[in-house]
Write an enzyme that holds these catalytic residues in place. Structure first.
Site, short mmCIF file in Angstrom:
data_model
loop_
_atom_site.label_atom_id
_atom_site.label_comp_id
_atom_site.label_asym_id
_atom_site.label_seq_id
_atom_site.Cartn_x
_atom_site.Cartn_y
_atom_site.Cartn_z
N ASP A 88 0.83 -1.25 0.12
CA ASP A 88 0.00 0.14 0.08
C ASP A 88 0.68 1.32 -0.09
O ASP A 88 2.01 1.08 0.01
CB ASP A 88 -0.92 -0.10 1.37
CG ASP A 88 -0.27 -0.07 2.42
OD1 ASP A 88 0.54 -0.63 2.98
OD2 ASP A 88 -0.69 0.84 3.49
N ASP A 119 8.80 3.68 -0.91
CA ASP A 119 7.96 3.22 0.18
C ASP A 119 6.72 2.60 -0.26
O ASP A 119 5.70 3.15 -0.46
CB ASP A 119 7.76 4.64 1.04
CG ASP A 119 7.06 4.11 2.22
OD1 ASP A 119 6.84 3.14 2.90
OD2 ASP A 119 6.47 5.21 2.92
N GLU A 153 -0.17 -1.10 5.79
CA GLU A 153 1.11 -0.39 6.64
C GLU A 153 0.93 1.04 6.88
O GLU A 153 1.05 1.52 7.96
CB GLU A 153 2.41 -0.74 6.01
CG GLU A 153 3.40 -0.44 7.22
CD GLU A 153 4.08 0.99 7.21
OE1 GLU A 153 4.88 1.43 8.11
OE2 GLU A 153 3.72 1.85 6.41
N ASP A 180 12.30 -1.49 4.55
CA ASP A 180 11.17 -0.24 4.44
C ASP A 180 11.99 0.82 5.12
O ASP A 180 11.26 1.67 5.92
CB ASP A 180 9.97 -0.99 5.23
CG ASP A 180 8.75 0.38 5.00
OD1 ASP A 180 8.78 1.02 3.92
OD2 ASP A 180 7.70 0.32 5.79
N SER A 399 8.42 5.28 11.82
CA SER A 399 7.99 4.02 12.39
C SER A 399 7.50 3.04 11.29
O SER A 399 6.99 3.25 10.39
CB SER A 399 6.72 4.51 13.39
OG SER A 399 6.83 5.53 14.21
N1 BES Z 1 8.47 3.25 5.58
C1 BES Z 1 8.03 4.08 6.37
C2 BES Z 1 8.72 4.15 7.67
C3 BES Z 1 9.93 5.03 7.33
C4 BES Z 1 9.92 6.45 7.34
C5 BES Z 1 11.14 4.30 7.59
C6 BES Z 1 11.14 7.18 7.01
C7 BES Z 1 12.31 5.11 7.39
C8 BES Z 1 12.22 6.32 7.01
C9 BES Z 1 6.48 3.74 6.83
O1 BES Z 1 5.86 3.06 5.55
C10 BES Z 1 5.72 4.71 7.22
O2 BES Z 1 5.47 5.66 6.54
N2 BES Z 1 5.46 4.51 8.55
C11 BES Z 1 4.54 5.27 9.31
C12 BES Z 1 3.70 4.71 10.37
C13 BES Z 1 2.38 5.36 10.57
C14 BES Z 1 1.45 5.32 9.48
C15 BES Z 1 1.77 4.41 11.82
C16 BES Z 1 5.13 6.45 9.80
O3 BES Z 1 6.35 6.44 10.38
O4 BES Z 1 4.70 7.60 9.81
MN MN Z 2 7.04 1.82 4.36
MN MN Z 3 4.98 4.89 4.71
#
Ligand code: BES
Ligand code: MN
Ligand code: MN
Length: 455
Positions: A88, A119, A153, A180, A399
């Site tokens: 997604d 991503d 995710e 990721d 995260s």
């Molecule tokens: N892949 C990202 C996390 C990430 C961001 C890793 C930047 C390394 C660098 C993941 O898809 C993401 O966007 N996570 C969200 C989680 C949230 C929606 C619960 C985030 O970190 O905002």
């Molecule tokens: Mn991601």
């Molecule tokens: Mn993301």
């Protein structure tokens, strides 16, 4: 192994074309109108796993978006790797800032531009291609592989969390491999050993029972927009510390070893500020930028809604104002506990003239993985081989909520072998993925499979 690597090198152009097809599917998880695309995307992943040579491939329906599960268990007695990724993507707005259509991928300057490029479609696809290279050259894998690929995710991974809780036997493995996250910098092989957690809330401040003429009523009644802005401003003190009582109680202090490792990464504040187009950086006093980004909790207002926001001018006092507020958490903070502390404190900041409602939207636990387990060691060796450079270890400010669920429920170490870059515009216009890293990622994944097979 040489055959596997040569095969990967020879197929670079095919991989890019296939990735384009993947990126053409607008699998935005948060928008109901993209539900069909989400289903199509899950089937696309399943087909690619089948064609790569995996023996069992299933699209599993959930209450939310489908999961893709796959396995090849033809190496009895050998370790099992569970690959996790997400198909997604985030919404594309503001669309006018994109240089190409977000779902019409374009290759430029060795990068592929599209929503989901880094991503996480591009990164997740690397693992499908690495196992395919083994099947096509050696006819088998040197260890057992399972895949669990989700479509939620970006909206909290709810369905996957219950799937893991109910299927710990099916997902049983010796390590979880995730791509990721990001490299520390271009061309630097990197393993991430820490992620921040998250507590995400919505606040609403309600004043008068309807919108009011600001001339007739201004001065006589509390303005929810003014009041909300003031309440948000009170959440930090002048040193950049969060003012919520007991907020820092459970924060794990950085060790000297970690501080030294951060320092050795030679981070340039100047370069960072320049790249972001800001004249100065800002944050909690007493900490370096990397410490603030990776190992200190933060609070940000992600959006604020209220009053008249159209073109021109309208003299009005709105009845309501609301905001989205999120806190990035570090070990050992607990999102549920933090949300409660926030709610109590935020309500206490309100004057009598307004009512306040706080809703907890979602959360994620912070993660820290030890570096001395066999999977992380194998991953370091693998990345060093692929990049022909020494590995660096970093933490991450973002995260990936499901990571702690994996480590807790499956009791297996999670390897964060990210190949993105923080400058690749994830969640923002002109998202892209460096195609050299795409190729190096496929090789790193292949070397990892080989390395870990003898552990
Ligand atoms: N892949 C990202 C996390 C990430 C961001 C890793 C930047 C390394 C660098 C993941 O898809 C993401 O966007 N996570 C969200 C989680 C949230 C929606 C619960 C985030 O970190 O905002
Ligand atoms: Mn991601
Ligand atoms: Mn993301």
């Amino acid at each position: 192994m040489q055959d596997v690597i040569s095969y990967i090198k020879d197929n670079q152009q095919n991989y890019i074309e296939e990735l384009k097809d993947f990126l053409r599917i607008p699998s935005i998880s948060t928008l109901p109108e993209n539900k069909d695309d989400i289903n199509r995307c899950a089937n696309f992943v399943a087909d690619k796993l089948r064609n790569a040579g995996m023996s069992r491939v299933e699209v599993i329906q959930t209450e939310g978006h489908p999961l893709v599960y796959s396995e090849w268990l033809g190496a009895p007695g050998k370790p099992t790797v569970l690959v996790y990724g997400h198909y997604d993507v985030q919404p594309v707005d503001p669309i006018e800032l994109w240089e190409n259509q977000p779902f019409d991928p374009v290759v430029k300057d060795g990068k592929i531009f599209a929503r989901g490029a880094t991503d996480d479609k591009g990164q997740m696809y690397m693992h499908i291609k690495s196992i395919e290279a083994f099947f096509k050259t050696e006819g088998s894998l040197p260890l057992n592989v399972k895949f669990i690929i989700e479509g939620e995710e970006e909206i909290g991974s709810e369905s996957l969390e219950s799937f893991i809780n109910n299927n710990t036997d099916l997902l049983k493995c010796d390590t979880v491999l995730v791509s990721d996250t990001a490299l520390y910098d271009e061309g630097i092989p990197t393993l991430t050993y820490g992620l921040r957690g998250l507590s995400y809330l919505e606040v609403e401040v309600t004043g008068p029972n309807r919108d009011l003429h600001s001339g007739t009523f201004g001065g006589g009644v509390g303005n929810p927009v003014n009041i909300l802005a003031g309440m948000i401003a009170k959440l930090h003190d002048k040193n950049g510390k969060i003012t919520i009582p007991h907020f820092y109680d459970d924060v794990l202090k950085l060790t000297k070893k970690e501080r030294d490792n951060f320092k050795s990464l030679k981070f340039s504040d100047k370069k960072f500020a320049k790249e972001l187009g800001v004249a100065a950086l800002e944050g909690e006093s007493g900490f370096t930028t990397l410490e603030r980004l990776w190992a200190r909790p933060t609070l940000d207002c992600n959006g604020i809604i209220g009053g008249f926001t159209g073109k021109g001018a309208k003299t009005v006092i709105a009845s309501k104002a609301s905001a989205k507020v999120s806190m990035r958490l570090v070990p050992n903070q607990d999102p549920k506990k933090i949300s409660k502390l926030f709610t109590k404190y935020f309500k206490s900041l309100a004057p009598k003239s307004v009512k306040v409602q706080v809703t907890d939207l979602h959360g994620a636990l912070p993660a820290l993985t030890p570096l001395d387990n066999p999977a992380t060691v194998a991953a370091s060796v693998a990345m060093e081989k692929a990049f022909d450079k020494k590995i660096v270890y970093m933490r991450e400010g973002g995260s990936v909520p499901i990571v702690t669920v994996f480590s807790k429920k499956l009791k297996a170490p999670v390897v964060l072998m990210g190949l993105g870059l923080n400058t690749e515009n994830l969640h923002s216009p002109n998202e892209h993925f460096n195609l050299t890293h795409f190729q190096l990622g496929i090789m790193s994944s292949a070397y990892f499979i080989k390395e870990f097979s003898t552990k």
